[in-house]
Design a protein around this motif. Sequence first.
Motif, PDB file in Angstrom:
ATOM      1  N   HIS A   1       0.817  -1.220   0.000  1.00 13.44           N
ATOM      2  CA  HIS A   1       0.000   0.000   0.000  1.00 13.44           C
ATOM      3  C   HIS A   1       0.849   1.268   0.000  1.00 13.44           C
ATOM      4  O   HIS A   1       0.503   2.243  -0.652  1.00 13.44           O
ATOM      5  CB  HIS A   1      -0.960  -0.025   1.194  1.00 13.44           C
ATOM      6  N   TYR A   2       1.948   1.250   0.772  1.00 11.04           N
ATOM      7  CA  TYR A   2       2.703   2.483   0.939  1.00 11.04           C
ATOM      8  C   TYR A   2       4.154   2.383   0.462  1.00 11.04           C
ATOM      9  O   TYR A   2       4.950   3.288   0.714  1.00 11.04           O
ATOM     10  CB  TYR A   2       2.609   2.940   2.406  1.00 11.04           C
ATOM     11  N   GLY A   3       4.488   1.273  -0.201  1.00 13.46           N
ATOM     12  CA  GLY A   3       5.766   1.193  -0.913  1.00 13.46           C
ATOM     13  C   GLY A   3       7.012   1.301  -0.054  1.00 13.46           C
ATOM     14  O   GLY A   3       8.067   1.713  -0.540  1.00 13.46           O
TER      15      GLY A   3
ATOM     16  N   ILE B   1      -1.657  -5.128  -7.248  1.00 10.31           N
ATOM     17  CA  ILE B   1      -0.212  -5.358  -7.085  1.00 10.31           C
ATOM     18  C   ILE B   1       0.318  -6.165  -8.277  1.00 10.31           C
ATOM     19  O   ILE B   1      -0.371  -7.027  -8.820  1.00 10.31           O
ATOM     20  CB  ILE B   1       0.121  -6.102  -5.767  1.00 10.31           C
TER      21      ILE B   1
ATOM     22  N   LEU C   1       8.094   3.731 -15.446  1.00 11.70           N
ATOM     23  CA  LEU C   1       7.560   2.724 -16.378  1.00 11.70           C
ATOM     24  C   LEU C   1       6.829   3.339 -17.567  1.00 11.70           C
ATOM     25  O   LEU C   1       6.995   2.922 -18.708  1.00 11.70           O
ATOM     26  CB  LEU C   1       6.605   1.768 -15.633  1.00 11.70           C
TER      27      LEU C   1
ATOM     28  N   VAL D   1       6.051  -6.054  -7.564  1.00 11.39           N
ATOM     29  CA  VAL D   1       5.606  -5.028  -6.607  1.00 11.39           C
ATOM     30  C   VAL D   1       6.650  -4.788  -5.512  1.00 11.39           C
ATOM     31  O   VAL D   1       6.821  -3.663  -5.045  1.00 11.39           O
ATOM     32  CB  VAL D   1       4.236  -5.388  -5.980  1.00 11.39           C
TER      33      VAL D   1
ATOM     34  N   PHE E   1      -7.056  -2.490  -4.162  1.00 12.45           N
ATOM     35  CA  PHE E   1      -5.670  -2.238  -4.581  1.00 12.45           C
ATOM     36  C   PHE E   1      -5.217  -3.255  -5.625  1.00 12.45           C
ATOM     37  O   PHE E   1      -5.782  -4.340  -5.743  1.00 12.45           O
ATOM     38  CB  PHE E   1      -4.705  -2.214  -3.386  1.00 12.45           C
TER      39      PHE E   1
ATOM     40  N   ALA F   1       1.750   3.681  -4.158  1.00 19.46           N
ATOM     41  CA  ALA F   1       2.551   3.470  -2.967  1.00 19.46           C
ATOM     42  C   ALA F   1       3.725   4.433  -2.797  1.00 19.46           C
ATOM     43  O   ALA F   1       3.965   4.952  -1.708  1.00 19.46           O
ATOM     44  CB  ALA F   1       3.059   2.030  -2.960  1.00 19.46           C
TER      45      ALA F   1
ATOM     46  N   ALA G   1       8.743   2.568 -10.421  1.00 21.57           N
ATOM     47  CA  ALA G   1       7.335   2.655 -10.815  1.00 21.57           C
ATOM     48  C   ALA G   1       7.101   3.941 -11.603  1.00 21.57           C
ATOM     49  O   ALA G   1       6.405   3.954 -12.620  1.00 21.57           O
ATOM     50  CB  ALA G   1       6.441   2.616  -9.575  1.00 21.57           C
TER      51      ALA G   1
ATOM     52  N   MET H   1      -7.312  -6.669  -5.582  1.00 24.32           N
ATOM     53  CA  MET H   1      -7.921  -7.176  -4.355  1.00 24.32           C
ATOM     54  C   MET H   1      -8.731  -6.074  -3.680  1.00 24.32           C
ATOM     55  O   MET H   1      -8.475  -4.884  -3.884  1.00 24.32           O
ATOM     56  CB  MET H   1      -6.839  -7.668  -3.392  1.00 24.32           C
TER      57      MET H   1
ATOM     58  N   ARG I   1     -10.664  -0.913   1.000  1.00 24.52           N
ATOM     59  CA  ARG I   1      -9.376  -0.698   0.347  1.00 24.52           C
ATOM     60  C   ARG I   1      -9.215  -1.584  -0.884  1.00 24.52           C
ATOM     61  O   ARG I   1      -8.797  -2.732  -0.767  1.00 24.52           O
ATOM     62  CB  ARG I   1      -8.249  -0.984   1.363  1.00 24.52           C
TER      63      ARG I   1
ATOM     64  N   GLN J   1       5.154  -1.314  -8.564  1.00 22.23           N
ATOM     65  CA  GLN J   1       4.029  -1.170  -9.496  1.00 22.23           C
ATOM     66  C   GLN J   1       2.750  -1.594  -8.790  1.00 22.23           C
ATOM     67  O   GLN J   1       2.399  -2.771  -8.711  1.00 22.23           O
ATOM     68  CB  GLN J   1       4.300  -2.005 -10.753  1.00 22.23           C
ATOM     69  N   THR J   2       2.043  -0.613  -8.263  1.00 23.72           N
ATOM     70  CA  THR J   2       0.869  -0.855  -7.429  1.00 23.72           C
ATOM     71  C   THR J   2       0.068   0.438  -7.308  1.00 23.72           C
ATOM     72  O   THR J   2       0.639   1.525  -7.375  1.00 23.72           O
ATOM     73  CB  THR J   2       1.301  -1.373  -6.028  1.00 23.72           C
TER      74      THR J   2
ATOM     75  N   MET K   1     -12.413 -11.452   1.562  1.00 25.39           N
ATOM     76  CA  MET K   1     -11.738 -10.476   0.699  1.00 25.39           C
ATOM     77  C   MET K   1     -12.062 -10.827  -0.756  1.00 25.39           C
ATOM     78  O   MET K   1     -12.517 -11.931  -1.049  1.00 25.39           O
ATOM     79  CB  MET K   1     -10.225 -10.507   0.943  1.00 25.39           C
TER      80      MET K   1
ATOM     81  N   ILE L   1     -10.003  -5.350   0.359  1.00 20.18           N
ATOM     82  CA  ILE L   1     -10.089  -5.782   1.755  1.00 20.18           C
ATOM     83  C   ILE L   1     -10.890  -4.734   2.532  1.00 20.18           C
ATOM     84  O   ILE L   1     -10.998  -3.580   2.104  1.00 20.18           O
ATOM     85  CB  ILE L   1      -8.693  -6.013   2.397  1.00 20.18           C
TER      86      ILE L   1
ATOM     87  N   PHE M   1      -3.821   2.050  -5.348  1.00 16.09           N
ATOM     88  CA  PHE M   1      -4.900   1.699  -4.419  1.00 16.09           C
ATOM     89  C   PHE M   1      -5.976   2.766  -4.403  1.00 16.09           C
ATOM     90  O   PHE M   1      -5.846   3.832  -5.009  1.00 16.09           O
ATOM     91  CB  PHE M   1      -4.349   1.411  -3.026  1.00 16.09           C
TER      92      PHE M   1
END
Lengths: 355, 355
Positions: free
Chosen positions: A64-66, B142, A205, B62, B140, B198, A202, B159, B138, B67-68, B32, B161, B70
């Motif tokens: 979530h927060y890298g 990944i 890219l 990730v 997100f 992130a 990231a 996903m 949440r 690379q993510t 989830m 959650i 949310f």
Amino acid sequence: MAHTITIEYTTKKKQQPHVNQLGFGKYFTDHMFIMDYDTEKGWYDPRIVPYQPILMDPASKVFHYGQTVFEGLKAYKTADERILLFRPDKNMKRLNKSNDRLSIPAIDEELALEALKQLILTDQDWIPEAVGTSLYVRPFVIATESCLGVAPSRQYKFMIILSPVGSYYAEGINPVSIHVESEYVRAVAGGVGNAKTAGNYAAGLKAQEGATDLGYAQVLWLDGVHRKYIEEVGSMNVFFRINDTVVTPMINGSILEGITRATVIELLQHWNIPVEERRISIEELVEAQHNGSLKEAFGTGTAAVISPIGSLHYQDEKLVLGDGITGELSKKIYDAVTGIQNGVLPDTYGWTIEI
Amino acid sequence: MAHTITIEYTTKKKQQPHVNQLGFGKYFTDHMFIMDYDTEKGWYDPRIVPYQPILMDPASKVFHYGQTVFEGLKAYKTADERILLFRPDKNMKRLNKSNDRLSIPAIDEELALEALKQLILTDQDWIPEAVGTSLYVRPFVIATESCLGVAPSRQYKFMIILSPVGSYYAEGINPVSIHVESEYVRAVAGGVGNAKTAGNYAAGLKAQEGATDLGYAQVLWLDGVHRKYIEEVGSMNVFFRINDTVVTPMINGSILEGITRATVIELLQHWNIPVEERRISIEELVEAQHNGSLKEAFGTGTAAVISPIGSLHYQDEKLVLGDGITGELSKKIYDAVTGIQNGVLPDTYGWTIEI
């Protein structure tokens, strides 16, 4: 050392890929290193175990927060079967510098280096021996606390994985064409551009995709403030030879302090070739190319070591460097660095360590 | 809809935490949602399953290249037991905007919204009912491909959650003191500051730690180019009331397009209160505070909705806003937005949807 590294050997060795299939970072060896952290215990339980997937809670902070950092280096097998590492102490120092920037607790550098050596010894039959091949070593830290509050994690994993990698230049070292990026920015001073952390990659890219679509191999990043000073090329540092002086962007808070970069600077100094770390504008390069003084350009990084630049494409200008083939100095540096790394040349600088 | 969402119910329901223990993002519900992607199949197998850890290869992209993306939104249970979502279509649109910036394949927004609704219905007995509490949602994505090449992943997981969260203001809505950050920068135009990814949060951890050490609740971010224009406060958008006009930084490529931000602007327009989206320098705020025209300031975000700012600390200046208690307009906006969100006030704007 306070910690003992335990080893659990795999009972099922993998089939190793053929050297021609290797590529970069696609295959992994039989074992990996893990060490855990929590705020009560500190770093604990350093261990080598069979390479395997890890169980991650979906709320783990890294997703979530890298909050994550990494390193990259290579192990080489010499013709006489010695295993060499190239300046690994610098990687461990930089790992902790990145950790500090990302609010991740420091790691004992001596322990990390010991872990790395033991892991490589454990999987030493995975080190490829063909010219240009090596075992790529990837230490990294991930935040594993399951909590969505935006704050540093209270749990982490430090891991090391190993990947046998092919020759970066299967068909010989050749210059590539580069797109000078005017829309996207990689990093800015005050940000995390000088840390080896996921977010920087990231951020790059999308620009890389755009450059690929236009037929270029990489992007040349300009600074985020003035949009005119050179920063990096792709995920490498960058050097230019203007007449007989070599120039490279100075460390400014937004570029990575590359270990290959430092090595190239030191080599040039040993060779009494003038080298300057300073701001370089894209206009200066255009001007230098127009008046014939821009002779060579190349990226530096662990993966490619030296990546010669054949042409720079900036707005409507196409700057062809030299005669479009690999420059004389680029080739000389490539041969010197890779020669020392793989033990073909004597290491008069004390850069390699033998495991 | 092309996809059917399958549901596998848990056989072992968790004990739910007491409402006083909730906090933010610490507890997760019984189920989830997951959907996978690969380049051949596209997004496939949307499913609700028991909440559980996922198996991740250590080389998953990730972990290394961040690379993510949310999203964050809340579900509320009204006094008459209806379940409300607040403008979830905006979250799904923004999710795809973030996906585009991070080179992640787009997700069918209708399917994502349907998944979100079905998951919330499945775990509806987890939605807390006390004033100020809600079920935080949440979604997100990944990158899960196991490969160390720096390039977009060829595999992903999307996903969702759910976490029951407590009242952000356990002791009532109170203004906080804010440190104006002069060393670190959150993001810059051309970077990823306008994507919910992130790396932006990782970049802010160090400054937040510094502010906490100095006794401040959050940092006020200045822009990375001029180091003087206001960007965000902590991970929220920020508003200032100067005399009877409300000003907020305009969308400039480096700040997040907050959904609460948009809601506040629309509310002010409905109320015929002048609101301006423009550049605001820290000097303008200092000047406005000196001449008595700076009346209120507050952050906006999903977690706190409205977070009043009591004082700004910039270099050697301490700017106390208003009389240090929550401003009249801040309170009015907070009551209006939360009232609509939890169904206490009629939703005349069509912002809520009932599940």
